[in-house]
Design an enzyme around this catalytic site. Sequence first.
Site, PDB file in Angstrom:
ATOM      1  N   GLU A  41       0.856  -1.198   0.000  1.00 34.92           N
ATOM      2  CA  GLU A  41       0.000   0.000   0.000  1.00 34.92           C
ATOM      3  C   GLU A  41       0.893   1.249   0.000  1.00 34.92           C
ATOM      4  O   GLU A  41       1.929   1.283   0.653  1.00 34.92           O
ATOM      5  CB  GLU A  41      -0.831  -0.027   1.298  1.00 34.92           C
ATOM      6  N   LYS A 117      -9.687   2.095  -1.569  1.00 33.37           N
ATOM      7  CA  LYS A 117      -9.813   1.503  -0.227  1.00 33.37           C
ATOM      8  C   LYS A 117     -11.206   1.765   0.329  1.00 33.37           C
ATOM      9  O   LYS A 117     -11.736   2.877   0.191  1.00 33.37           O
ATOM     10  CB  LYS A 117      -8.746   2.122   0.682  1.00 33.37           C
ATOM     11  N   CYS A 169      -5.025  -3.056   2.968  1.00 34.68           N
ATOM     12  CA  CYS A 169      -4.770  -3.102   4.421  1.00 34.68           C
ATOM     13  C   CYS A 169      -6.027  -3.316   5.277  1.00 34.68           C
ATOM     14  O   CYS A 169      -6.498  -4.430   5.406  1.00 34.68           O
ATOM     15  CB  CYS A 169      -4.008  -1.848   4.833  1.00 34.68           C
ATOM     16  N   SER A 199       1.452  -1.799   7.168  1.00 34.43           N
ATOM     17  CA  SER A 199       0.939  -2.204   8.478  1.00 34.43           C
ATOM     18  C   SER A 199       2.066  -2.297   9.489  1.00 34.43           C
ATOM     19  O   SER A 199       2.933  -3.167   9.379  1.00 34.43           O
ATOM     20  CB  SER A 199       0.239  -3.562   8.308  1.00 34.43           C
ATOM     21  N   GLY A 316      23.642  10.032  27.964  1.00 33.37           N
ATOM     22  CA  GLY A 316      24.007  10.132  29.369  1.00 33.37           C
ATOM     23  C   GLY A 316      23.931   8.758  30.003  1.00 33.37           C
ATOM     24  O   GLY A 316      22.921   8.066  29.854  1.00 33.37           O
ATOM     25  N   ASP A 322      17.755   2.139  32.862  1.00 26.71           N
ATOM     26  CA  ASP A 322      17.193   2.726  31.647  1.00 26.71           C
ATOM     27  C   ASP A 322      18.284   3.115  30.649  1.00 26.71           C
ATOM     28  O   ASP A 322      18.247   2.732  29.485  1.00 26.71           O
ATOM     29  CB  ASP A 322      16.328   3.951  31.989  1.00 26.71           C
ATOM     30  N   SER A 323      19.271   3.876  31.132  1.00 23.97           N
ATOM     31  CA  SER A 323      20.338   4.274  30.208  1.00 23.97           C
ATOM     32  C   SER A 323      21.169   3.065  29.807  1.00 23.97           C
ATOM     33  O   SER A 323      21.713   3.025  28.691  1.00 23.97           O
ATOM     34  CB  SER A 323      21.203   5.379  30.812  1.00 23.97           C
ATOM     35  N   ASN A 410      15.720  19.306  40.125  1.00 22.85           N
ATOM     36  CA  ASN A 410      15.467  19.552  38.702  1.00 22.85           C
ATOM     37  C   ASN A 410      16.602  20.318  38.035  1.00 22.85           C
ATOM     38  O   ASN A 410      16.867  20.144  36.850  1.00 22.85           O
ATOM     39  CB  ASN A 410      14.148  20.305  38.531  1.00 22.85           C
ATOM     40  N   GLU A 440       7.599   6.151  33.719  1.00 21.96           N
ATOM     41  CA  GLU A 440       7.923   7.494  34.197  1.00 21.96           C
ATOM     42  C   GLU A 440       7.414   8.562  33.240  1.00 21.96           C
ATOM     43  O   GLU A 440       7.062   9.667  33.666  1.00 21.96           O
ATOM     44  CB  GLU A 440       9.415   7.634  34.520  1.00 21.96           C
ATOM     45  N   LYS A 577       4.424  17.628  29.932  1.00 25.30           N
ATOM     46  CA  LYS A 577       5.790  17.205  29.602  1.00 25.30           C
ATOM     47  C   LYS A 577       5.804  16.392  28.309  1.00 25.30           C
ATOM     48  O   LYS A 577       6.728  16.515  27.505  1.00 25.30           O
ATOM     49  CB  LYS A 577       6.372  16.365  30.740  1.00 25.30           C
TER      50      LYS A 577
END
Lengths: 620, 620
Positions: A41, A117, A169, A199, A316, A322-323, A410, A440, A577
């Site tokens: 498609e 479609k 599709c 898809s 970082g 996570d990192s 922060n 998070e 955020k």
Amino acid sequence: MKIAVAQIDVVAGRPDLNVKKIIHEIEKARQAGDQVIVFPEMAVPGYLLGDEWENGAFVADCQAYNLDICAATTGIVAIWGNIALDDTRRSEDGRIRKYNAAFVAQNGRMVSTPVIKTLMPKYREFDDERHFYASRKLAQDAEKPANDFINPVEVTINEKVLRLGIILCEDMWSDDYTINPIEILLAKDADIIINLSCSPWTWRKNLKRHSVVKDRIRHHPVHLIYANNVGIQNNGKNIFLFDGNSTVYHPDGTIMKVADDYTEQTIRVDIMNDKHATVNAPTVSDQKDIEELYNGLVYGIRKFMAPFPSRKVAIGLSGGIDSALSVSLLTAALGAENIYAINMPSRFNSQTTRNAALQLAQNLGIHYTSIPIQHAVDHTIEQIDGAVFTRMNGSDAREHVSLSPLNKENIQARDRGSRILAGVASALGAVFVNNGNKTETALGYATLYGDVNGALAPIADLYKTEVYALGRYINREREIIPQTIFDIPASAELSADQNVDEGKGDPILYPYHDKLVRAFVEFRLDPEDILRYYHNGTLAQVIRCDQAIIDLYFKNATAFINDLEHKWRLYKINIFKRIQAPPIIAVSKRAFGFDLRESQNGFHFTRKYLKLKDELLKPV
Amino acid sequence: MKIAVAQIDVVAGRPDLNVKKIIHEIEKARQAGDQVIVFPEMAVPGYLLGDEWENGAFVADCQAYNLDICAATTGIVAIWGNIALDDTRRSEDGRIRKYNAAFVAQNGRMVSTPVIKTLMPKYREFDDERHFYASRKLAQDAEKPANDFINPVEVTINEKVLRLGIILCEDMWSDDYTINPIEILLAKDADIIINLSCSPWTWRKNLKRHSVVKDRIRHHPVHLIYANNVGIQNNGKNIFLFDGNSTVYHPDGTIMKVADDYTEQTIRVDIMNDKHATVNAPTVSDQKDIEELYNGLVYGIRKFMAPFPSRKVAIGLSGGIDSALSVSLLTAALGAENIYAINMPSRFNSQTTRNAALQLAQNLGIHYTSIPIQHAVDHTIEQIDGAVFTRMNGSDAREHVSLSPLNKENIQARDRGSRILAGVASALGAVFVNNGNKTETALGYATLYGDVNGALAPIADLYKTEVYALGRYINREREIIPQTIFDIPASAELSADQNVDEGKGDPILYPYHDKLVRAFVEFRLDPEDILRYYHNGTLAQVIRCDQAIIDLYFKNATAFINDLEHKWRLYKINIFKRIQAPPIIAVSKRAFGFDLRESQNGFHFTRKYLKLKDELLKPV
């Protein structure tokens, strides 16, 4: 009949590149003796273009390429997806009318009018109805039944007429629609169903597809071809992975042939004559899910970086999970030579995590440096804490600025993200990444202009427990991510209250909150639903969480409700955020971003919720 | 018949608050002797909710409020917009089916089944088709003409039967659709047309509406009521202004009564008996456009801040026109006592702009301070320029980091946005704003995590020339923005090459590039269109720019084409910054954000463009 299914990498917005590839594949297929070749498609323009569909010159450019493709079809039938324009009629936005269409050409001529479609997805990242006019609307305008606009395309191959049931599709995924295009085509004696798709991969989608196909052709067995593209396409806030997995099905719905995931590949079958063996349907397992997730993320990162002048990435490295996962995926995708890791300690970062970060960098063989932030943070605190505003209305009233402990946390995060990482990345000619996870991201446990920063958020569609699981997968053969990183508590290390060596960490109970967040984001549940399930004892089952965990965390209804309301508020308020967060690679059933459209409307509790809460909190 | 049109402030996502207001208005109307009261579209849930429409508990909560409203209708007919659910049928996303509907109740009972919206806008910020099932789909499913599903609602008032032709918003704007609901209702002998709307302000939209209304009832004159809400609603990336301007029209399409803009107000007419005078249709002028723009922006800022615990706003004041306009609007919206301006000079900031910033703060009477950034910037440059990466693959190869002059400019911008402004704002419990305009947002002339930062971008839908025009409007009675700010060149003052005292500034030719950007963003033109118009001499007219300006800037086709391609590339590549930019108040015909959905796909030139370019650049 010999059919080639060309699983090409469609580059969104680049008809020039895509058509070059299409024509090349047609040449190859002719040489291979194929009689039909099928492309995905929107193989010419790409599919996820945002509102670039409104650019009249661009869409006309895409449509004009049909002539080039058509001209290349000597001795072969080619079927491809492209935009179709009708400049005699308007779309409902007042612009030129556009269709999401399939084109069929043979021997340098179009075999039929474009196939349009019928079913228009408009959930998640899909916006078909926004951009394209559906065949069912054409039918309504003509005051005819929708069926009249869904017809097989006849082609003659070796003097035999073949009726191709061509769909696009979503036309196959008709369960929730009032029209079933495959059924209509089969009722009109289609000899084969050919589904041109674009898809994206989602969790266990291919398994679901196999069962949908089986169901669609159950009463009327024909071969079915599913042609999907590879590559990535994006809608700004999300990057979607196209795994290909193009498949030719036997008339009983079993698999005749399947293309490899994430690989440009043309599969060939001699559909009517050959005796193709049946390929085993893929199996399901948690391990396989993790493997697919890993492969998808690595592919997504690699493809995301491909258009950049350099493949360098700065990241970082905190010594947290996570990192650690993020850098491992980046290294797998781009090579250790392109990864620049920076540890940015303040006085709150333990030797434990700093050592772990260094060890991880060594295990991966990447570039590494350490840039301390304490001096800059102290200077910022001093400047801001010492700032005095003067009211300029003649009163000269003075107001002193004063930072709270949270404000100071922060400041550290922003110092890392905006001062160091952004600065180093720009100097290297690199991009840098966001290492946030989905939990998070949902609860806003991140600092805007700090750890929220980045050109890409590779793991922001993974819950924390999935982050750990992928981390273990990374270590499947040897320890790449140091064991310490799994052993210490998850912690931001932004204050003495988050000292990992004292076992202190994030204020999130991941084994439960991961599931709660998933219930909000993917299951689309409201606190009312959660509280009702809690009340009737089915919550653990519904959100797929251990009952023991819920019991452990919440001694009573008060504790449960306090947490539920707190998390709902955080989830709803922290939209601000996410509005400014980087693009997320979508791998779940609902990723933050364009996939889940959010208004900044604060939070609300339904009357049923409030009533049930009152009942539960009533003194016995 | 006495009708009240209740122009309420609908709070999106808060049915509890909205219904309280609705019931209160019904009470008041009954006491005033009104026989009918009309509320806006989606008056209960609000309209811009993103995918919160998928929250089943929430929508059920909204629907349940119908009972409360219904119960309040003793002696009066109330008509209001709300979500209607059909839990016996599914939507095309597999969820419970939802309709955008109008409800009619009288004497504690529903008068009819819900009136379902027929025309579903799905351009710009609108996503009706994503969330709601249209009456025309119901018709198709029932294999009946769409007309069958569009019918007047009969109510009995003073023993007289009245046929109400109720429609929802877009149903009136049918020019680009194949169905015209007003025509159908009038053919079915509707005595009056009542349009429940949730229609955001755009440039000259109300004028357009007056002419559309006139056209719709031309062949069949009836009274027409347009009930619109006030307030703001958002879709994450954009804030839309709802100006109200609810209007009662005479059967000849002239205005009988109109509500004030941006004011909660109920207007009352005795529609059949009274001889209401005709209100003059509003006039058009550039001055009036600017005034509306000003009023809308001030309203938008005020409403945006309303849910915050504090109305305090921090803002960087550079002494340039963008921040000067921004702070003036903020002060008008929130009061000088809530505005905290910070001048953040580096060594490149001239005394000229620093003085201008201080003077502006004095003229506004706001809070002011100056926090220099040079020390921090020097420290950052030293840290990054001195950083050394070590390759951890055993080779211990070392790579030194080195900042370019442009990198150093960006460090200043990020120091201001992420280190100082974000820090000061958090300490004050304030938000801070982005001062970027639309031209620089389009071309990416801003630093991510620097001046792109902010909770709100109040002027990011204004071109630079509009920024100046609004600045002059601010000064209409007395000089608030110092004249110097108008006199110096627009400049980022990030290097010696941008010294305003030497007449140096931004690399953007605003009088032309403003128009070029508008052509890309709002007129949806491609470089192919621009070059064709340039070639055939109609460009100035099409993009509404002075021909003399084009001639002045571009000596020949080469210069014109180089600039065109450069700006197209900048526009397309800088999507990455817009993905992470704050919410923009939408005031143009197309704002960046959710209003203009953008994929990060790089840039493309069509074949027609390339051909024309070749022709133009061919040596004579």
